[in-house]
Design an enzyme around this catalytic site. Structure first.
Site, PDB file in Angstrom:
ATOM      1  N   LEU A 136       0.857  -1.179   0.000  1.00  0.00           N
ATOM      2  CA  LEU A 136       0.000   0.000   0.000  1.00  0.00           C
ATOM      3  C   LEU A 136       0.895   1.231   0.000  1.00  0.00           C
ATOM      4  O   LEU A 136       1.843   1.314   0.781  1.00  0.00           O
ATOM      5  CB  LEU A 136      -0.911   0.037   1.243  1.00  0.00           C
ATOM      6  N   ASP A 137       0.589   2.184  -0.884  1.00  0.00           N
ATOM      7  CA  ASP A 137       1.306   3.451  -0.854  1.00  0.00           C
ATOM      8  C   ASP A 137       1.117   4.107   0.509  1.00  0.00           C
ATOM      9  O   ASP A 137       0.130   3.850   1.211  1.00  0.00           O
ATOM     10  CB  ASP A 137       0.775   4.392  -1.936  1.00  0.00           C
ATOM     11  N   ALA A 138       2.028   5.011   0.860  1.00  0.00           N
ATOM     12  CA  ALA A 138       1.945   5.676   2.159  1.00  0.00           C
ATOM     13  C   ALA A 138       0.593   6.357   2.367  1.00  0.00           C
ATOM     14  O   ALA A 138       0.033   6.318   3.467  1.00  0.00           O
ATOM     15  CB  ALA A 138       3.069   6.705   2.287  1.00  0.00           C
ATOM     16  N   THR A 171      -2.282   5.629   0.863  1.00  0.00           N
ATOM     17  CA  THR A 171      -3.434   4.736   0.703  1.00  0.00           C
ATOM     18  C   THR A 171      -3.693   4.041   2.033  1.00  0.00           C
ATOM     19  O   THR A 171      -2.776   3.526   2.661  1.00  0.00           O
ATOM     20  CB  THR A 171      -3.170   3.692  -0.394  1.00  0.00           C
ATOM     21  N   ARG A 221      -4.630   4.078  -9.546  1.00  0.00           N
ATOM     22  CA  ARG A 221      -4.423   5.505  -9.781  1.00  0.00           C
ATOM     23  C   ARG A 221      -4.216   5.792 -11.269  1.00  0.00           C
ATOM     24  O   ARG A 221      -4.802   6.725 -11.830  1.00  0.00           O
ATOM     25  CB  ARG A 221      -3.228   5.988  -8.953  1.00  0.00           C
TER      26      ARG A 221
END
Length: 300
Positions: A129-131, A133, A232
Site C-alpha cells: 500500500l502506498d503511504a 493509501t 491511480r
C-alpha cells in the site's frame, strides 16, 4: 508450527509431506535442514524420516530476533491467527521504513505491538500500500506463512476490494479497464497506461460506481493484477483521476489520494476456511463526502 500426519502420508517419507501437503519450498526445506529445525514428536529428524499416522511434525519457522525498531504508535489489528495478521493501515503512514521515514512506518508500529507481547518480529508484508493509501494490509507471521500467502497473491487467489473517490462520474457505471502500465521516461515513480506492452506490465481493473455525490463518484474496484499505482493510473487514463491524487491529475481537494483498501477475501492455506477481512472508510474520506453532500444540497 505443528502439523499432524494423517493416514494419507503414513509410511511415506517426510520430504513428501513437506512438499505436497505443506507446500514447503525447496529453499525453506534446505534452510530448516541446516538449522535442525524439523522435529517429529519432539525429536529432530531429516527429510528422509518415515512418517507414522498421528505423528506431530514441528517446523521451527518462528523468528528468534527482531529486525525492525519498535515504535509506540497504535496499530489496529483486524484479524490474526498463527499464520498471519491483517492490520488497518491509516493514511499518511508508510508501510516500510525508507529515507525520510525512520521509526514512523507501519512496520515500526507492528514491531512495537510484538515487543509488548515479548515476541521477536520480522516484518513480512504480503501486499503493498502506498503511504497515502489506507486500509487492509496482510502480514505473514513467519517464513512459512510468507511462502504460503505470497503464493496466494501470485496466483491471484486473494480478492482485493478498494474504494476510490473519483473526480467526475464515469459514463460507463461499471466495467473493466485493461492496459499495460509502465514507467514514464527516467522517472522512478510516475507511471502511465499504454495499449501494448510486456506480460509483466499487463494490468486489469474491474470497477463499479456505487454512489454519486455531486461531481464525485464513489467506486468499488478490484485490481485483478498488482501493478504499481495500478488503480491511480487506470482511473486517470479514462479521464476520472482519484480525488487528491496530484501525481495523476486528481487535484488537492484532499491532501492524499482518496483510495482505501476496503476488503480482502481468500481461502486460508491451512484450514481451508474462507477468510473475509474488511476495513471501514477512514474519517478523512467520510468527512470529504459529507461536505460534498452538504455542498450539493445547498446548490440544489
Amino acid at each position: 508450527m505443528d502439523f499432524t500426519v494423517d493416514e494419507t502420508y503414513a509410511g511415506r517419507v517426510l520430504r513428501d509431506f513437506l512438499r505436497r501437503k505443506l507446500c514447503v519450498s525447496h529453499g525453506l526445506a534446505a534452510a530448516l535442514k541446516r538449522e535442525n529445525g524439523i522435529f517429529a514428536d519432539g525429536v529432530p529428524v531429516t527429510v528422509r524420516h518415515i512418517l507414522s499416522r498421528g505423528e506431530k511434525i514441528t517446523l521451527r519457522v518462528e523468528d528468534t530476533e527482531s529486525t525492525v525498531t519498535p515504535s509506540d504508535a497504535p496499530v489496529r489489528i483486524l484479524y490474526e491467527d498463527e499464520l498471519l495478521l491483517a492490520c488497518d493501515k491509516p493514511p499518511y503512514m508508510p508501510t516500510h521504513e525508507s529515507h525520510g521515514h525512520r521509526g514512523d512506518a507501519l512496520s515500526n508500529a507492528l514491531a512495537g505491538e510484538f515487543a509488548r507481547r515479548g515476541v521477536p518480529f520480522v516484518f513480512r508484508a504480503v501486499n503493498r500500500l502506498d503511504a497515502d493509501t489506507s486500509g487492509v494490509l496482510l502480514v505473514a507471521k513467519n517464513r512459512y506463512a510468507a511462502e504460503r500467502l505470497g503464493a496466494l497473491v501470485r496466483e491471484r487467489r486473494v480478492e482485493k476490494t478498494y474504494i476510490a473517490l473519483l473526480n467526475g462520474i464515469p459514463e460507463q457505471r461499471s466495467g473493466t479497464i485493461e492496459s499495460y502500465i509502465r514507467r514514464i521516461g527516467d522517472s522512478i515513480i510516475l507511471r502511465a497506461s499504454f495499449p501494448s506492452g510486456t506480460p509483466s506490465e499487463h494490468a486489469v481493473t474491474r470497477y463499479a460506481v456505487v454512489e454519486t455525490v455531486g461531481d464525485i463518484a464513489v467506486v468499488r474496484c478490484t485490481p485483478l493484477t498488482g501493478r504499481t499505482h495500478q488503480l491511480r493510473v487506470h482511473f486517470a487514463s479514462i479521464g476520472y483521476p482519484i480525488v487528491g491524487d496530484e501525481l495523476y491529475g486528481g487535484g488537492r481537494a484532499l491532501p492524499r489520494q482518496a483510495l482505501h483498501a476496503a476488503g480482502f477475501r481468500f481461502t486460508h492455506p491451512l484450514s481451508g476456511e474462507e477468510i473475509e477481512i474488511s476495513s471501514p472508510l477512514p474519517a478523512d474520506m467520510r468527512t470529504f463526502l459529507d461536505a460534498k453532500k452538504t455542498e450539493f444540497e445547498i446548490k440544489e
